[in-house]
Design an enzyme around this catalytic site. Structure first.
Site, PDB file in Angstrom:
ATOM      1  N   PRO A   1      39.012  33.758  38.945  1.00  0.00           N
ATOM      2  CG  PRO A   1      37.146  32.413  38.018  1.00  0.00           C
ATOM      3  CD  PRO A   1      37.846  32.670  39.007  1.00  0.00           C
ATOM      4  N   PRO A   2      37.589  36.640  36.522  1.00  0.00           N
ATOM      5  CG  PRO A   2      38.207  37.376  34.551  1.00  0.00           C
ATOM      6  CD  PRO A   2      38.981  36.112  35.765  1.00  0.00           C
TER       7      PRO A   2
ATOM      8  CE  LYS B   1      38.213  39.013  41.200  1.00  0.00           C
ATOM      9  NZ  LYS B   1      37.269  38.590  39.807  1.00  0.00           N
ATOM     10  CB  THR B   2      33.900  44.640  42.366  1.00  0.00           C
ATOM     11  OG1 THR B   2      35.588  44.082  41.635  1.00  0.00           O
ATOM     12  CG2 THR B   2      34.072  45.572  42.964  1.00  0.00           C
TER      13      THR B   2
ATOM     14  CB  SER C   1      48.314  20.252  35.423  1.00  0.00           C
ATOM     15  OG  SER C   1      47.325  21.056  34.364  1.00  0.00           O
TER      16      SER C   1
ATOM     17  CE  LYS D   1      44.071  21.852  35.625  1.00  0.00           C
ATOM     18  NZ  LYS D   1      45.565  21.769  36.681  1.00  0.00           N
TER      19      LYS D   1
END
Length: 788
Positions: free
Chosen positions: A369-370, A374-375, A691, A734
């Site tokens: 997710p944002p 990651k970057t 789900s 979750k």
């Protein structure tokens, strides 16, 4: 210079001038015709004396052409016998000694004898009047001659408008012939012959013949000129302009000297670029083209830009670097908190690169997710490896040329983003982050994801060919790292080339540590504050995390910390002193009312309400399923902007509940006489996926049995019509979302036990896990028993 003045007439001569004789003025290279006004300059003493005497006595003069223009003192035998009687309209002298006059011809004059005894030539003769003629022949010749004169006007440039008007207004054939002869480009001898021709028809014929010859010459000249102009095409005009530009540049000191120096510098740069032989051959070929191309040509700048890009690219093989694994681990720990599994995989990657420097590097894809880092992980990898870092944003790219570049035939063509990033980094072994690879599109200009197949294939990218360069470039030493939020939008062949590394949501504890170690310090610097001036208590940070943010990453958390510190910065800017402590009480005062509350307590406690767990592109979240019944015919109604898969899950749950009505102690008549309405709140948000099957089943079971679902329990899992609970994805996200929402008990598919180790330990300690094989397990564990 003073303006010329009228000169007084000289003293009278000793011998009186006879009244029947004409003063003769010899002229060279000119013939004056009757009615014509021409300027005349005299310089010989005899001619000056004659003119001055004529002016003094206001007499006419006879202008006669001399036979030899080189003769300085012509006598009677050196003159033609026919001249023109003229009036002197104006006579002026200049301070330099010049004598100028303007004469107008009156009529022809034929000399019969010369009169001696005077200081200048005088002669007696016949005044020849212009005969009056008429008739068709004269009129015809007159019209032909006028037409020829008009055509001459069309072929000759810059003919005075007054002369055109005079010709058009002329009605006398003799005057027209004399006018044409005056301005006709013929020799003085030919003009003298026309002057001596007194017969009108003969004179018209001679002038017409001379004009016809002149017209033929003018027509040929015009035709040759038009052909020459036609042959001077665009390229020749460009060459002419380039020569003029080159002359200007030479005058400005920017000419051939500087151009030769630039070309020499280019040749030297090509030699020092250490290009592969085939690339260097192409570069030298383009350099030769550049040498033959003028600087002002449009092609010159295209070739020059191409050579500059070729020279600036890092062609030389990179020098081997010694990787320090311990130092790399220290860099990763300093830059990122947690992410132990990710760091371990990166350390393994670096260890392999150290042992096999020439080996092919895997393509890593960070999915999550944002805001989870990651970057920044890519930047840390580059820092740990001691390599340059380059970032290419692929979000919204829908043109293949963005990856492979444009062909040089197009104006403004450039290499693709991959080659440009390497050129900017200046290293062939850089770490390249391909950001948002899941957000590439497909348009009319091709599919960029198809072009990425070659870039991200270690077996092919050693000879990557950019359309602009049109020569192979070795990408095998580049460490490619991609990022994505979702894998579903990445094409299968492209996803198959990458090693997927999932970055999950941060827990509240991880967010707390990240805020204390990184976010607060970064926001202090951004807002001009120092650590000695302000301190945010741990409880205040926890309040921001729990009450003001609900996200997988930490971007919003950093924004809220920044808001708190900006509030403090205002006080210091106004003159406040001392250290400012930010506690829980100040948070609500600065940030306003709490935005996120524990919704579980509000929505539980009633039959038909179940708490599900969902996975979104921005992390995990809790999902409420509400069911109610109304009198009806057993119909099922679904609302909440549900997708097709989620609707099918609800229908499957309803069918399963009806098939298990006996075991669940549900009255069959209730099913037949009631309509069931299932609603998933937050109706503006689209929802889909299988789900929520267990939650749908539990909500319906709770509604129809009248038993409440435990308020501390959330659940996820897909169901089948046989009552099996099937595994689902996103378990870690979750479960973390459930813990953040205040849930203390989760029911998960038993076949998802493999994901238990991925759940952060601090979350595992706060939750009770119930593993479900069948829906009966969910009913027995989730429904509160009826009280007797």
């Amino acid at each position: 210079m003073s303006p010329p003045d009228m000169t007084e007439a000289p003293q009278s001569t000793a011998t009186p001038l006879p009244s029947d004789a004409m003063i003769v003025v010899p002229v060279r290279n000119m013939v004056l015709f009757p009615e014509i006004v021409l300027p005349l300059t005299v310089g010989r003493p005899l001619s000056v004396a004659a003119i001055q005497q004529a002016v003094r006595e206001q007499r006419q003069v006879a202008l006669v052409l001399q036979k030899d223009p080189e003769n300085g003192q012509p006598g009677p035998d050196d003159l033609h016998r026919t001249g023109t009687v003229a009036n002197i309209l104006r006579y002026v002298t200049t301070p330099e000694g010049g004598h100028h006059l303007v004469c107008q011809g009156v009529q022809r004059f034929r000399i019969t004898e010369f009169v001696e005894g005077h200081p200048f030539l005088m002669a007696k003769g016949l005044h020849i009047a212009e005969p009056t003629v008429s008739g068709s022949e004269v009129e015809a010749r007159f019209l032909v001659l006028k037409g020829q004169v008009r055509e001459v006007f069309e072929l000759l440039p810059q003919v005075p408008a007054e002369f055109r008007q005079t010709i058009e207004a002329t009605t006398s054939p003799g005057l027209l012939a004399d006018l044409a002869a005056t301005y006709l480009d013929i020799s003085p001898a030919e003009k003298q012959e026309l002057l001596e021709t007194t017969d009108i028809l003969a004179r018209l014929d001679k002038v017409s013949k001379l004009l016809a010859h002149r017209l033929e010459v003018l027509r040929l000249s015009a035709e040759i000129g038009s052909k020459t102009k036609a042959s001077l095409d665009t390229r020749q005009r460009e060459m002419l302009l380039r020569e003029q530009m080159a002359s200007i540049q030479r005058e400005l000191g920017e000419g051939e000297g500087s151009n030769k120096q630039e070309l020499a510098n280019l040749e030297k740069a090509i030699s020092e670029a250490r290009m592969p032989p085939e690339v260097e051959q192409v570069a030298r070929k383009e350099l030769k083209r550049l040498q033959r191309t003028p600087e002002a040509a449009g092609e010159y700048s295209m070739i020059r830009t191409y050579l500059d890009i070729l020279i600036e690219l890092p062609w030389a093989p990179p020098e081997p670097k010694d990787l320090d694994i311990a130092e790399a681990r220290k860099v990763l720990d300093a830059d990122h908190f947690g992410l132990d599994k990710i760091k371990r995989r990166i350390i393994e990657f670096l260890a392999v690169r150290k042992l096999a420097p020439e080996g092919k590097a895997p393509i890593l894809c960070f999915v999550g997710p944002p805001g989870v880092g990651k970057t920044s992980l890519g930047q840390s990898i580059a820092k740990a490896m001691g390599r340059k870092f380059a970032r290419v944003s692929l979000g919204g790219v829908h043109d293949e040329a963005e990856i492979r570049g444009h062909r040089r035939t197009y104006i403004g063509a450039l290499p693709g983003n991959i080659i440009q990033a390497i050129r900017k980094a200046g290293a062939r072994d850089c770490v390249m982050m391909l950001d948002e690879i899941d957000k590439m599109g497909r348009g009319v200009h091709g599919d960029p994801s198809a072009a990425m197949l070659e870039v991200l294939d270690p077996e092919q990218n050693g000879t990557f060919r950019d359309n602009y360069l049109d020569v192979p470039f070795d990408l095998s030493r580049v460490v490619f790292i991609t990022t994505a939020n979702m894998l579903e939008t990445i094409p299968g062949p492209l996803r198959d080339r990458m090693e997927i590394i999932a970055l999950s949501s941060y827990t509240a504890g991880e967010k707390m540590e990240i805020a204390k170690r990184y976010l607060v310090r970064r926001q202090l610097e951004a807002n001009g504050l120092k650590a000695e001036q302000v301190e945010i208590e741990d409880a205040a940070l926890r309040r921001i995390i729990d009450g003001y943010t609900r996200e997988a990453g930490v971007r919003n958390l950093e924004r809220e910390v920044g808001r708190v510190l900006r509030h403090v910065a205002v006080g210091f800017a106004e003159g406040a002193t001392g250290k400012k402590m930010i506690g829980v009480d100040q948070i609500e005062e600065i940030l306003g009312p709490v935005r996120f509350e524990n919704e579980v307590a509000m929505r539980s406690g009633l039959p038909g309400v179940a708490t599900g767990l969902a996975y979104t592109p921005v992390g995990g979240d809790i999902l409420f399923i509400e069911a109610t019944k109304t009198p009806g015919t057993g119909r099922l109604q679904l609302t909440g902007q549900l997708g097709d898969v989620m609707k099918e899950s609800a229908q499957a749950a309803f069918t399963l509940v009806k098939s298990m009505a006996t075991s669940l102690e549900i009255d069959p008549t209730v099913l037949e006489k009631s309509d069931i309405h299932v609603h998933v709140p937050a109706g503006a948000t689209p929802k889909d996926g299988p789900s929520a099957g267990v939650a749908m089943f539990m909500a319906l079971s709770s509604l129809l049995t009248g038993r409440v679902i435990r308020g501390d329990t959330a659940m996820t899992g897909e169901i089948s019509l046989r009552g099996l609970v099937l595994p689902v994805g996103g378990i870690k996200e979750k479960v973390v979302a459930a813990a953040a929402a205040g849930i203390t008990r989760v029911m998960l598919p038993a076949r998802n036990r493999r994901d238990y180790d991925d759940i952060p330990e601090e979350v595992r300690k706060t939750l009770e896990f119930v593993w479900l094989e069948r829906v009966e397990d969910a009913a027995s564990a989730g429904l509160v028993p009826e009280t007797s």
